[in-house]
Design an enzyme around this catalytic site. Structure first.
Site: not given
Length: 338
Positions: A234, A236, A268, A271
Site C-alpha cells: 500500500s 497509503h 490501492g 473499485r
C-alpha cells in the site's frame, strides 16, 4: 436502496470534502489533504488506478467452471469474499463530520460482518479515533482488525494490548503513516521504525501482526524476517508521498518471492470485482478497499456497505466465470494480459 441512491446521499454529506465522482480516480481531488485526495500532485493516488487499468483480462469461456468460489480464510476468520474494509479515520477533518468517528467505525464493522467479511479500523491524532475502532470491534465480538500509527514503541504496545482486550482477530501498524504532519502538530509524533523495533512489536503480541505500507521487495523481506504474519502492499492511498508507483506495479515482485510465506494483502485503487481479480492474479491473498467504503457508509450506513460488498462479490464471480477461475485461492497469472 440502490447504489446510485447511496452515492447521491453520500455526495451531499461529504460535500465539499469528496465529490463522489463517477470514477474515483484522484483527479478532481488532487492535493486535497486533509480531504479525500492524494498528496501533492495526486500522482500516487492516480498511479494506483492507472496501474490497475493498464492490466487486461483474457476472456475465457471454454472450461468447466460453473460456480466460482469466492471464500477465503484469513487470521482464523472465514470470509465470503477476499475483500475487507480498509482502516480510515478523520471523519471530521477529512470527510466533513456529517458522521462521527464512533458511528463510522460501528457501521464499518457491522456492515462488513453483514456482508460476510471483516472491517479494519484506524488510528489518528485524536485518541477518539483509535478508541472508536476498538469499541466497535469489542461490541462485535472481536470481528475487526485495528491498525496503529507508528508512534513511540510504548504507545504502540499500549494500543496492541487494547486490541487484545477487545478480542481483535489481528493487529498491525501502518508504517507508511510515518510522515503524517497532523500527528506531530497535535503532539503525537510518528516516525519510521527500524527492523529491531518492528520485531519488538511482533513479539509484543500473540495476535497475528500486520505491517501495512510495504512498497518494496526489501521491506517485504524485513517484514518476513522479523516474523510478521501479513503485509499490506500500500502507498497509503497516495496520501503520504507524491510520485510513488501504483500498488499493482510493485505487487508482482513481492508476491514472486513471498507468496505462501506471508499473507499478502493489496490496498490501492480497487473499485470493482474485476480489480479484485487482477490483484489476486498478481499475487495478493486478499485486498482492502478504502474510499468507496466511505461513500457507502456516509450514503447509507451498514446496509449500504453490505450492498457495496455484495456488488463487488457479484462482479468478482462474474469475472471469474469469464476467465475460467474456479477459486479465489488459486488465481493464475495467465488470466492477465499486459
Amino acid at each position: 436502496m440502490n447504489w446510485q441512491d447511496v452515492k447521491k446521499n453520500a455526495k451531499e454529506k461529504l460535500k465539499p470534502y469528496c465529490r463522489v465522482c463517477p470514477i474515483c480516480n484522484g483527479i478532481a481531488c488532487a492535493g486535497e489533504v486533509p480531504g479525500m485526495g492524494g498528496v501533492g500532485t495526486g500522482s500516487s493516488f492516480k498511479a494506483n488506478i492507472e496501474a490497475l487499468h493498464k492490466i487486461k483480462l483474457n476472456l475465457s469461456t471454454i472450461h468447466n467452471v460453473r460456480e466460482p468460489d469466492t471464500a477465503i480464510e484469513i487470521f482464523g476468520q472465514s470470509l465470503s469474499l477476499p475483500v475487507m474494509a480498509a482502516p480510515i479515520t478523520g471523519t471530521t477533518y477529512n470527510m466533513g463530520g456529517a458522521i462521527t468517528e464512533e458511528v463510522y467505525c460501528e457501521e464499518v464493522i457491522a456492515g462488513s460482518i453483514m456482508a460476510g467479511t471483516i472491517g479494519w479500523t484506524g488510528d489518528g491524532a485524536d485518541p477518539l479515533m483509535y478508541g472508536s475502532g476498538i469499541n466497535a470491534i469489542k461490541k462485535n465480538n472481536g470481528k475487526g482488525i485495528p491498525i496503529i500509527k507508528p508512534r513511540a514503541q510504548d504507545e504502540i504496545i499500549k494500543r496492541i494490548k487494547q486490541a487484545e482486550d477487545a478480542g481483535a482477530r489481528a493487529v498491525g501498524v501502518d508504517i507508511d503513516g510515518a510522515g503524517l504532519i497532523t500527528m506531530a502538530l497535535k503532539g503525537q509524533p510518528v516516525s519510521p521504525k527500524s527492523p529491531k523495533e518492528i520485531e519488538e512489536l511482533v513479539k509484543a503480541t500473540s495476535l497475528p501482526f500486520i505491517l501495512k505500507g510495504i512498497m518494496t521487495l526489501r521491506e517485504a523481506e524485513i517484514a518476513y524476517n522479523v516474523g510478521a504474519s501479513a503485509i499490506v502492499v500500500s502507498n497509503h492511498g497516495g496520501r503520504i508521498l507524491d510520485h510513488t508507483p501504483g500498488v499493482a506495479e510493485v505487487l508482482p515482485e513481492i508476491a514472486e518471492k513471498f507468496k505462501g510465506k506471508i499473507k499478502i494483502i493489496a490496498d490501492g485503487g480497487v473499485r470493482s470485482g474485476v480489480d479484485v481479480l487482477k490483484l489476486l492474479a498478481l499475487g495478493a491473498d486478499a485486498v482492502l478497499i478504502g474510499r468507496p467504503v466511505v461513500v457507502a457508509v456516509f450514503g447509507g450506513g451498514r446496509e449500504a456497505l453490505k450492498l457495496y460488498f455484495d456488488n463487488i462479490k457479484n462482479e468478482l464471480k462474474q469475472a471469474m466465470l469469464l476467465t475460467g477461475v474456479a477459486s479465489v485461492k488459486d488465481v493464475p497469472r495467465a488470466i492477465l494480459r499486459f
